[in-house]
Write a protein that holds these residues in place. Structure first.
Motif, PDB file in Angstrom:
ATOM      1  N   ASN A 173       0.809  -1.233   0.000  1.00  0.00           N
ATOM      2  CA  ASN A 173       0.000   0.000   0.000  1.00  0.00           C
ATOM      3  C   ASN A 173       0.839   1.278   0.000  1.00  0.00           C
ATOM      4  N   GLY A 174       2.150   1.117  -0.127  1.00  0.00           N
ATOM      5  CA  GLY A 174       3.013   2.296  -0.194  1.00  0.00           C
ATOM      6  C   GLY A 174       3.410   2.861   1.153  1.00  0.00           C
ATOM      7  N   GLY A 175       2.994   2.215   2.231  1.00  0.00           N
ATOM      8  CA  GLY A 175       3.333   2.714   3.559  1.00  0.00           C
ATOM      9  C   GLY A 175       4.828   2.691   3.832  1.00  0.00           C
ATOM     10  N   PHE A 176       5.531   1.731   3.245  1.00  0.00           N
ATOM     11  CA  PHE A 176       6.968   1.655   3.481  1.00  0.00           C
ATOM     12  C   PHE A 176       7.708   2.793   2.778  1.00  0.00           C
ATOM     13  N   ASP A 177       7.166   3.233   1.636  1.00  0.00           N
ATOM     14  CA  ASP A 177       7.783   4.380   0.950  1.00  0.00           C
ATOM     15  C   ASP A 177       7.732   5.627   1.819  1.00  0.00           C
ATOM     16  N   ARG A 178       6.629   5.812   2.530  1.00  0.00           N
ATOM     17  CA  ARG A 178       6.518   6.955   3.432  1.00  0.00           C
ATOM     18  C   ARG A 178       7.506   6.832   4.592  1.00  0.00           C
ATOM     19  N   ALA A 179       7.713   5.595   5.061  1.00  0.00           N
ATOM     20  CA  ALA A 179       8.657   5.385   6.157  1.00  0.00           C
ATOM     21  C   ALA A 179      10.078   5.742   5.744  1.00  0.00           C
ATOM     22  N   LEU A 180      10.407   5.511   4.478  1.00  0.00           N
ATOM     23  CA  LEU A 180      11.768   5.762   4.007  1.00  0.00           C
ATOM     24  C   LEU A 180      12.126   7.250   3.990  1.00  0.00           C
ATOM     25  N   VAL A 181      11.130   8.120   3.849  1.00  0.00           N
ATOM     26  CA  VAL A 181      11.417   9.559   3.758  1.00  0.00           C
ATOM     27  C   VAL A 181      11.246  10.269   5.104  1.00  0.00           C
ATOM     28  N   ARG A 182      10.906   9.531   6.129  1.00  0.00           N
ATOM     29  CA  ARG A 182      10.781  10.141   7.450  1.00  0.00           C
ATOM     30  C   ARG A 182      12.121  10.136   8.170  1.00  0.00           C
ATOM     31  N   ARG A 240      13.357   9.052  10.751  1.00  0.00           N
ATOM     32  CA  ARG A 240      13.483   8.070  11.815  1.00  0.00           C
ATOM     33  C   ARG A 240      13.957   6.750  11.219  1.00  0.00           C
ATOM     34  N   ASN A 241      14.563   5.929  12.051  1.00  0.00           N
ATOM     35  CA  ASN A 241      15.049   4.629  11.604  1.00  0.00           C
ATOM     36  C   ASN A 241      13.902   3.798  11.040  1.00  0.00           C
ATOM     37  N   VAL A 242      14.141   3.173   9.891  1.00  0.00           N
ATOM     38  CA  VAL A 242      13.086   2.414   9.211  1.00  0.00           C
ATOM     39  C   VAL A 242      12.635   1.228  10.058  1.00  0.00           C
ATOM     40  N   VAL A 243      13.588   0.527  10.655  1.00  0.00           N
ATOM     41  CA  VAL A 243      13.248  -0.634  11.474  1.00  0.00           C
ATOM     42  C   VAL A 243      12.376  -0.222  12.659  1.00  0.00           C
TER      43      VAL A 243
END
Length: 258
Positions: free
Chosen positions: A88-97, A99-102
Motif C-alpha cells: 500500500n506504499g506505507g513503506f515508501d513513506r517510512a523511508l522519507v521520514r 526516523r530509523n526504518v526498522v
C-alpha cells in the motif's frame, strides 16, 4: 525508547476505543490456545508419557513456547504485516521520514489481543511448575527464564526474516508460517518426538530446539551439563542472518509504485 513508549500508548488507546471488539478478539486468542491445551490433555489421558516426557513436563514445554510466541507477536507484529506496508506504499513513506526504518516498522503495529494466549500460558505454567517434581534451584529458574526470553527473540527473528523475503516477493510467503505458527503449534510437544531429522533441522538450521528441547532436558534432570541450560543463548545468533538478510533486501528495495 521514549518515542516507542509513546507509540505503545497510542496503540493501547486506539485498540481500547472498541472495547467489545478487543475483548472478543482477546478471548478468541485464549480459546485457540485452550484448544491446543485440550489436545495435550486428551493425549495424556490415554498415554502416561510421550517420547519419555510426562504430562507436567510437556505442559511446561507448551506454556514456554506459547509465552515466547505471544511476546514476540505482540511486539513484532509490524514485521509480520510487513507485506501490507510494501503493497500500500506505507513503506515508501517510512523511508522519507527522519526516523530509523526498522523502528517505524516495529512501532507500526502492537497486537495487544495476543495477551489472551499469554495469560493462558502463564496459568498453565503456574499449574505445572509445582507438580513437575523439578527442584527449582537458581539455575533451573535461570533456564526457564532464558527459554522464554530467548524464545521471544528467536520468534521475532523469524518475523524479521519473513519481512526480508517480502522485499523480493511483495506478497508474504506462506511457507514461513511453518516456522512461526507451525513452530508454536508443534512446540507443544518436545521436538524429539517428531524424529531425528526434524530435531536436527530445528537445531542447526532454525534453532527452535535450542530454546525448547535441550533446556527442557536440563530442567527435568535428563541432562546435568549447564551447557544445556545455556542453549537458548546460542539461539540468539540466529538474529544475525535474519538481520543481515533484511538489510540486504532493504538495499535492493524497489517501490511498488502504490
Amino acid at each position: 525508547m521514549r518515542l516507542y513508549i509513546k507509540y505503545f500508548s497510542v496503540h493501547i488507546k486506539s485498540q481500547m476505543q472498541y472495547k467489545t471488539s478487543f475483548f472478543f478478539t482477546t478471548t478468541g486468542q485464549f480459546l485457540v490456545a485452550f484448544a491446543t491445551f485440550l489436545s495435550i490433555h486428551f493425549l495424556f489421558d490415554r498415554f502416561d508419557s510421550v517420547g519419555g516426557f510426562y504430562y507436567e513436563e510437556v505442559l511446561i514445554c507448551f506454556s514456554v513456547m506459547i509465552m515466547a510466541f505471544s511476546i514476540s507477536e505482540l511486539i513484532g507484529r509490524g514485521f509480520d504485516r510487513f507485506p501490507m506496508l510494501l503493497g500500500n506504499g506505507g513503506f515508501d513513506r517510512a523511508l522519507v521520514r527522519p526516523r530509523n526504518v526498522v523502528f517505524q516498522v516495529l512501532a507500526s503495529q502492537v497486537e495487544f489481543s495476543r495477551l489472551g494466549r499469554f495469560v493462558q500460558a502463564v496459568a498453565i505454567l503456574v499449574y505445572a511448575l509445582p507438580r513437575s517434581g523439578i527442584d527449582w534451584t537458581w539455575d533451573k529458574i535461570l533456564t526457564l527464564t532464558l527459554m522464554i526470553t530467548c524464545g521471544s527473540v528467536l520468534f521475532f527473528g523469524l518475523f524479521v526474516l519473513y519481512a526480508a523475503f517480502s522485499f523480493f516477493t511483495i506478497e508474504g510467503l506462506e511457507f514461513m508460517n511453518i516456522l512461526t505458527d507451525g513452530g508454536r503449534e508443534h512446540g507443544r510437544l518436545p521436538f524429539s518426538v517428531y524424529g531425528e531429522g526434524v530435531l536436527k533441522f530445528l537445531t542447526y538450521v532454525v534453532p527452535l530446539a535450542l530454546i525448547q528441547y535441550y533446556p527442557l532436558l536440563y530442567l527435568v534432570g535428563r541432562e546435568e551439563s549447564i551447557l544445556y541450560a545455556l542453549t537458548p543463548v546460542l539461539a540468539l545468533a540466529f538474529l544475525l542472518p535474519c538481520w543481515g538478510f533484511f538489510r540486504f533486501g532493504l538495499r535492493h528495495y524497489k517501490s511498488t509504485g502504490s
